[in-house]
Scaffold this active site. Structure first.
Site, PDB file in Angstrom:
ATOM      1  N   HIS A 183       0.863  -1.181   0.000  1.00  0.00           N
ATOM      2  CA  HIS A 183       0.000   0.000   0.000  1.00  0.00           C
ATOM      3  C   HIS A 183       0.901   1.233   0.000  1.00  0.00           C
ATOM      4  CE1 HIS A 183      -3.664   2.370   0.882  1.00  0.00           C
ATOM      5  NE2 HIS A 183      -2.800   3.171   1.473  1.00  0.00           N
ATOM      6  N   CYS A 184       0.749   2.066  -1.024  1.00  0.00           N
ATOM      7  CA  CYS A 184       1.622   3.229  -1.178  1.00  0.00           C
ATOM      8  C   CYS A 184       0.849   4.509  -0.874  1.00  0.00           C
ATOM      9  CB  CYS A 184       2.182   3.274  -2.602  1.00  0.00           C
ATOM     10  SG  CYS A 184       3.337   4.641  -2.857  1.00  0.00           S
ATOM     11  N   PRO A 185       1.123   5.162   0.253  1.00  0.00           N
ATOM     12  CA  PRO A 185       0.415   6.418   0.550  1.00  0.00           C
ATOM     13  C   PRO A 185       0.778   7.542  -0.409  1.00  0.00           C
ATOM     14  CG  PRO A 185       2.167   6.031   2.152  1.00  0.00           C
ATOM     15  CD  PRO A 185       2.078   4.796   1.315  1.00  0.00           C
ATOM     16  N   GLY A 188      -1.652   7.189  -2.985  1.00  0.00           N
ATOM     17  CA  GLY A 188      -3.012   7.147  -2.458  1.00  0.00           C
ATOM     18  C   GLY A 188      -3.783   5.918  -2.869  1.00  0.00           C
TER      19      GLY A 188
END
Length: 358
Positions: A183-185, A188
């Site tokens: 999961h890459c913030p 997003g």
């Protein structure tokens, strides 16, 4: 003698005749009741994670950095070197922006959750297969063989499914994602089977863009230093062109090391056909045993890269813009004790005779 009395009741009205069915509510699309923690825009066409603050920070950093470079550095470089510099920079900027939005706005490969009937049927299958006596829950794993390697399929208690190989449940988005990478913030969104190639092209092109900007900011300062000296060029550049020298060097210097390093890491993952999740867990590490190997690798770097970047893009499995199937319409209670079926507009203008026996 009985008297027969006829009373005439007119059904002519300014309002349409009451339909025998309940008034239908507008149909909802599936994204409106999606169980995961996601945001949807443009009637479900855009899908993102719920936490999007860091994504907007990424967007602002790219836009501001490139905007200042094109405004204050490119005119001087185009005049004293070549006008090709802003053209190449513009192409890189558009490619970076396009791949970022494509990564952020797409379905990463979310797996649909089981319906209540499917979940209950799966529970019965687990009980029968494991001979559950009711004292302890049966094991929630299955084993499959892929290219000679035994792979365990884990049961997801949230989605009520056995996750396919390489899938994992994201705790931030609350979804099972096919070929889950991480999961890459910064984008997003989750990075999975359906958007990994765009994520890789984003970080790779961003690496080229940061190197490009960093190199030509240094070139700009060197060209100015030939006239007034290096220190004078650094001192005078912010006065004549605000935010040109020092912020450029600081932002680009740290960006180059982090982004280029990330690009190199994912290049290694692609060449060996691994995911970030598998590499962190050491799923195919030789430390787990001599017979432990990656069953998904084709044994060739070129083939692994082609499989990850050039293969067909699988369709979305959640059909987020589809309509929710509603139950069959039910008859409404009759008005004035009369149930009318198949009434037409022409029949509404006639008189209905009620036979009353007094």
């Amino acid at each position: 003698m009985r008297e027969c009395e006829y009373s005439q009741i007119s059904t002519r009205s300014s309002t349409p005749m009451e339909t025998p069915y309940k008034k239908r509510t507008p149909k909802k699309r599936k994204w409106e009741t999606f169980p995961g923690r996601n945001k949807f825009y443009c009637d479900g066409r855009i899908m993102m994670a719920k936490q999007t603050g860091v994504f907007y920070l990424t967007l602002v950093l790219i836009l501001v950095t490139c905007g200042l470079f094109f405004t204050f550095d490119c005119p001087y470089l185009a005049l004293h070197l070549t006008p090709v510099i802003p053209v190449i920079g513009g192409v890189l900027f558009l490619f970076v922006l396009g791949t970022l939005l494509r990564t952020s706005f797409s379905d990463p490969g979310v797996l649909p959750r089981a319906t209540p009937d499917e979940a209950a049927d799966l529970e019965r299958q687990i009980d029968v297969a494991n001979g559950s006596t009711g004292y302890r829950p049966p094991p929630r794993t299955k084993e499959v063989v892929i290219n000679g390697q035994t792979v365990k399929l884990k049961y997801c208690f949230t989605c009520k499914i056995f996750r396919p190989p390489r899938a994992s449940h994201c705790s931030l988005c609350d979804n099972c994602v096919e070929r889950f990478d991480h999961h890459c913030p910064w984008v997003g969104n989750c990075v999975g089977r359906r958007n990994y190639r765009f994520f890789y092209m984003f970080i790779l092109s961003l690496s080229f863009l940061t190197i490009f900007i960093f190199a030509f900011v240094i070139t700009h300062i060197i060209l100015r230093s030939h006239r007034n000296g290096f220190l004078t060029a650094l001192k005078d550049s912010p006065a004549r062109y605000p935010f040109t020298a020092q912020p450029w060097l600081v932002v680009c210097f740290f960006s180059v090391w982090s982004i280029v390093g990330l690009s190199g890491f994912h290049t290694y993952l692609i060449s060996s056909n691994q995911t970030t999740n598998e590499d962190i867990k050491g799923s195919w590490s030789s430390k787990r045993g001599k017979d432990n190997y990656n069953p998904y690798s084709y044994g060739n770097i070129f083939t692994n890269c082609c499989a990850a970047l050039c293969g067909p893009l699988p369709p979305s499995l959640i059909d987020r813009r589809g309509f929710i199937e509603s139950d069959a319409p039910q008859l409404a209670p009759p008005a004035n004790g009369i149930t009318m079926y198949g009434a037409t507009q022409s029949q509404q203008s006639h008189m209905v005779s009620l036979y009353t026996v007094s």
